[in-house]
Each structure stands twice: as C-alpha cells, then as structure tokens.
Design a protein around this motif. Sequence first.
Motif, short mmCIF file in Angstrom:
data_model
loop_
_atom_site.label_atom_id
_atom_site.label_comp_id
_atom_site.label_asym_id
_atom_site.label_seq_id
_atom_site.Cartn_x
_atom_site.Cartn_y
_atom_site.Cartn_z
N LEU A 329 0.83 -1.21 0.00
CA LEU A 329 0.00 0.00 0.00
C LEU A 329 0.86 1.26 0.00
O LEU A 329 0.64 2.18 -0.81
N TRP A 336 1.65 7.12 -6.43
CA TRP A 336 0.43 7.87 -6.77
C TRP A 336 0.61 9.35 -6.42
O TRP A 336 0.28 10.23 -7.23
N ILE A 356 -9.99 9.40 0.95
CA ILE A 356 -10.24 7.95 1.01
C ILE A 356 -11.73 7.80 1.27
O ILE A 356 -12.25 8.27 2.29
N ALA A 390 -8.28 6.02 -2.96
CA ALA A 390 -8.92 4.70 -2.95
C ALA A 390 -10.38 4.84 -2.53
O ALA A 390 -10.76 5.76 -1.79
N SER A 392 -13.26 2.32 -0.82
CA SER A 392 -13.63 1.05 -0.18
C SER A 392 -15.09 0.78 -0.48
O SER A 392 -15.97 1.48 0.02
N TRP A 492 -6.16 -0.66 -12.40
CA TRP A 492 -5.62 0.53 -11.75
C TRP A 492 -4.10 0.52 -11.74
O TRP A 492 -3.47 -0.52 -11.53
N PRO A 499 -9.36 6.29 -9.12
CA PRO A 499 -8.96 5.79 -7.80
C PRO A 499 -8.77 4.28 -7.79
O PRO A 499 -9.31 3.56 -8.64
N ALA A 500 -8.03 3.79 -6.81
CA ALA A 500 -7.88 2.35 -6.59
C ALA A 500 -9.17 1.81 -5.98
O ALA A 500 -9.79 2.45 -5.12
N VAL A 502 -10.90 -0.94 -3.69
CA VAL A 502 -10.68 -1.94 -2.64
C VAL A 502 -12.06 -2.48 -2.28
O VAL A 502 -12.85 -1.81 -1.61
N SER A 517 -8.02 -6.25 -3.74
CA SER A 517 -7.31 -4.99 -3.79
C SER A 517 -6.09 -5.10 -4.70
O SER A 517 -5.51 -6.18 -4.84
N ILE A 594 -6.83 1.83 5.73
CA ILE A 594 -5.93 2.39 4.71
C ILE A 594 -5.30 3.68 5.22
O ILE A 594 -4.09 3.90 5.12
#
Length: 725
Positions: A329, A336, A356, A390, A392, A492, A499-500, A502, A517, A594
């Motif tokens: 991470l 990033w 986030i 990210a 979630s 990603w 964004p990532a 997860v 992820s 995160i």
Amino acid sequence: MIVIRWIDTLMKSLKMLLKSIGELFGPCMVSLGAFLIFSSVEQTKEVYRVIIADSLLHQAILSAFLVHILASSIWYSAYLLYSTPPESNWQSSQQQEVNKILSLVIGYLPILGFSLGILSAGKNLENANFIFSYAGNITFLFLFNALEITGFYKAYRLTPLPVERIKILFVNVVSGAFSLISLPLIAQTSSSAWGVVGIIILQLSLYLLLYCSFYDSDKDKENIQKNALKYALLFPGIYVGLASHVFPPSFSILIPVVIGPISLVAISFTILVVGISILQKVGDKNDFSAVIFLICLLIFNGVTNINDNHKFRYIKPSIDNFKSELPSLNQCFKEWLDSRPDRDQYRPEKPYPVYIISAQGGGIYAAYHSAMTFAKLTDEIPDFPQHIFAISGVSGGSLGASVFASLLKNSGEGLPGSISYSEQAKNILNQDFLSPLLSLGLFPDLFQRFIPFPINEWDRARGLEFAFENSWERLAIENHENPFRQSFYKHWKPEDTSPALVLNTTVVETGERLLISPFTMSSDRPVNPTKNNSEFPVILRDTDLRLSTAVGLSARFPYITPVGWYRPGDDRGRIHLADGGYFDNSGISTALDIGRLLQQIDGQDNRFKIIYIALVNAPKNRSLNERSDLVFNEIFSPIRALFRAREARGRNIVNLSTYALDEERLRILRLRTVGNGFKLPVGWFLSRNSQNFIDDQILASISCDEESVGRDNSCIVKSIREDLT
C-alpha cells in the motif's frame, strides 16, 4: 348439544381442509409463494414502478397475461390431482367439494397478489392513468380467470383431464424457456461448452422421459410414432442455443430484459407447479412418491454440497498483468502522490488533500447513489477525482465505485466529452440487472439443486456479472475494451487519475474481511499473497478475475446471489466468500485501515492530509414498539435480528468514526432510503421514481448555513470545494 355439534363439524371441516392441503401440497406452496412475491417483496414493487413510470405497455400486458397463465396452471394442476385420485385414496363427496374450493382459492391467489402489489407500488406516482389502466386489466383478467375456471369446473366435473397432452405441452414449454431465456446467456458467460451441453442433455432427457411414459400399451406406441413431429418441437430450441454463440453479447440478455422480471417469475412458477403435479400424478399411478424422492435428493445434495456450482469465474492471467507479488500500500501511495499533476500547487502550510472514500452496500440503490455522487462531484469540481486515492466498496457500493473509476480511466479513450459524468453513469445504471440474474436463477440454477454434480456454468451469479459487463456496452464506444470484462488487477495503476478499488467480501469460514485490492495492506516491502503474512487478507494473486466478478463477489447478498467459492493453491480446501456487508456494510472500517497505514509515512503531516468521505444511509427512527414485522415471530425473529444487527453495526461504526475524527477529517454524505410512500429496494432494478428520489438528495449547489455545517450534504460539497481551492 348445538355447541358440541358445531365444534364437531368444525373439526371435521378442518381435518378435510388439512387433508386437501396435503393432497394439493405442491400447488398450494407455489400459489402461496407467488402471492407473497407479487404482493410483498419491495424489489417486486420496484419493478411495478418501473413498468408504471416508464409506461412499459408490452411488459404490463405480458406480465399480466403470464400471471393469469400461472393462476390457471395452479388451478389446473390442483384439479389434475384431485379429479382422478389413486385407488388407495378414496374420497367422499364432501372431501371432493373441499378440494374443489381449495383449488379455486389457490388459483386466485397469484392474481390477487399481483393486483395488491401494483396498487401498493402505484401510490404517489404521477402516471395515475396507467396505474388504473394496469389495475383494470388485472381486474378483467381476474374475472376472466374466474369464468374460465368455472367453465372448466363444469366441463370436467367428472371427466379425467388429458394428462398426456399436458406432458407434451410441459416438455415443450420447459425446453423453449431454457433455450430462449437461459441458453444464450450461458453460452456468453461460459469458457467451456459444458453449460450449453448440459441444457441440451436436460432437454433430451425430458424428451426421453416423455417418450417412455407413453409405453403403457401398444396403442400408445402407435400414438407416439404418429405424433413424433409434435415432440420434435423442442429441437428448434436446441438450435437457438447452439446459434447463440454467433450472436453479439448484448443479444444474450435481450430476451430476459424484454420479458421482464415478473414474467420470468411467472414462467418459472408455472413450470414448477405443473412439473410437481405431473411427478405426483405419475408417482401415485406407480405407487412411488417422486416428489418425496426429489425432496430427499435436494436434502442429500445440500448436506453433502456435491453439487455446489457457485465457483466464481477465473481468467487465465496474461503476462502483462500477472505478477507473483502484489506491491505494498505505501509503495503504491508514494507513486500515486508523486504523479499528481497539481502537486506543486500545495505548500507545507496547506498539505495535499487526499480523499479515502467508503461506499456502502445496498444493492442497486447504493450503486446508483455512489456512482451519481462521485460523478456529480466531478462535474462540479473537475479536480476532485485526482485527489481520490482509494474507494472502499461494499456490495452495491462496489458497483457504483467501479462504474465511476471506469469512466475516469477511459475518459480519454473514446468516451463522448460533451456528455457529463453523471449522465454517463446514469446511462450505465439505468437498466434491468435483475432479469439476467433471474434467467439463470429460476431455470438452470434451480434445476441444479436436484442434480448430484455441479455445472458451474449454470451459476446464477454469472447472470448478474454479465449484466454488469453489458451495462458498459450502452456507452457504445467503438474499438474499446470493456473494463468489466478485463482483469481486476489491470484496472488501476498508481499514475492513473482514477482511484484504486478496494472491494470488501466476507470469509464464511472465519467471518473475517477479505479484500480484493491491487495492493497489500502492509508496510513498504512487497508481500507474497500466497502466504498469510500480510496484516489484512487479500484475495490470492494466482486467481486472476474479472472486474465484474470482483464486484459480484462483494455483492453476494443472502439468497439473491449465492456465496461464491474458490480453492487456493496451497491445498487448504475451499474458501467461501459472501457479501462484504456481513462484516461492515458501510466500508468505513477498510477506509480507516488504509488511512491508518498511510499516516505511518514519515512527514505525512506536511506533505498530505487524509480526509475520509463516507456514503451512508440516514439513520432510521425505529421505535421499540414497532409491530409491523412481528409475523411468525418464532421463526423469523432470529433472521430479523441478524439483519437489523447488521444495519445497527454499520451505524455504530459510523458513530465511532465521528468520535475518533473531527468534522474536518470525516465528511458524511447521507441518503434517506424511505420517503414518498415507498422505500428503496435492496435488489438490482431501480425505477425512475427512485432515481429521482436519490438525485434530489445529491446536492451539488452551495446552500450551506452555519446550523447545518457537518450535517447537510451541501455543506460537504462546499468543504470539498474549499479543500481544492
């Protein structure tokens, strides 16, 4: 004496009624199930709203007609059972009358449930003329059904029904339904031909059983040969299945979507009630209970799990996107942050804002809410996406986050620039995700419960995943790869604007989170994901999967979509993955984890500032004196407690987060799920009325006063704008 005689008569009547229910058990259960589904289920009412609000006349007529056919089939099946009882089951004239009355009642129940559901769903909708027209058609069909059943009752009062013709019609209807509704979808979602071959074998088996069932006499042999062409009607269905490989993917869900969810349920229940009645009739004739045998087979398959066909889809990893190790991470975040184009605009006295986000679960309404919220924020504040590290996602929130991230990722690759992100997101999610799910769940996956070996291609979850994939096709981008059909791990890169993702799931065996992820939740050093040495579990890297499958695994809501499983490479046995909402429906837990790891980076206070944004439901005002749900308390209270505790746990996590973080660090965007005489459904079909209800709560205008700071959605939008100014 009069009272005793009255009690004795009542007990005899009750005894005869219970005996009738036992003799007509199959039709009674199907009728009751249809009544409850058509009248009480919120997702069904949402389908009615779609038909009413969009004036879908073809679905209105077809669904009403097929519900009428279902009602007639229930009565017809009941009449088939009691009109010619087995010799060992002699019935008095009074018992015959009770059977006739009960068959009439259960024949009316589906239409009654259908009418009540439409009237309940039509409250507070603008299209009143269509509602009354729809209800009027149902009333006409109800009266027509009553006259038809009464006519059949008089015509066949003492005459056995033509069972042989029912068998022929039944086999052809089943074959046609499987061929037109399920086969094209199975062909498109399968990497092998076993799913299609299994359907064809099932059709041929039904044909063979039909053929053999007429071999009771030489006369029947002659009849079967004379009518061979009639039985061959099922073969065009097989040809449709074979030809479905040639048609484009969009064709695979065209027929289920055109037919609609109500019609699919009606067709499936019609097949079910007629099939059960034929089996019961054949069993009575041969002194063998075929229904009990099937129930025992169902229990055996369930206890042993030998036919669990819910293994989720893998894709063979390509050299481009396969790595033996996932990056950490912190490593991904540093890459990033260094690649942000506006990084130089922020100084030590104003650290770089890093968002986030957590997107809650809730089926299609959560997907629509999250995607439209992110899209409208991007339309209002163009710099917003590049500050999101990210998201979630849980259940429907995972779908909404994936739609938004895919739109950002492909914004420069053929997407029309003149159309806003919110319009594109609405175009993707404004469709029927439910019918493809039902087209597999109510047909092949239902039959799978009685087959003692798994056919993975019949898994109903694949229908939902294919609907996710097909939703992207509505953008009509030429020469472009569909992101939902591509590898999740290819979706990603740290240097991307998007964004990532997860995505949260729950491990059935342990009750713990399992995250899908692109990075490990660990320190700077890379970790081998095949070993249990990371701080949080991440899905095994040697099982590459599509983005649609990853979203589907996060959205395995109880019973609607089944628990998925896979077998790791270290011989630990099967691992079953359920909806991420079992652990935390808000997704905030993962977002906080995160952020906690990112805060360990040296100098983070001067370089960047972590801000959490949570999309959650507005709290409901539940009273301890509520009695609306207290039905069958002994049976359903534990289940209600489980789901209410799931909701309460999510609210509790949100409340704890507000205590741990101030309003500057945690921004909460709330959604009311109840209003205007209805509540948002936890399903996969959203009406225009519900979309407007959600849109009205996504405030993009700046209308924030001092009293509503931290509580009103418009204040959150204003605070984000100030962060990025």
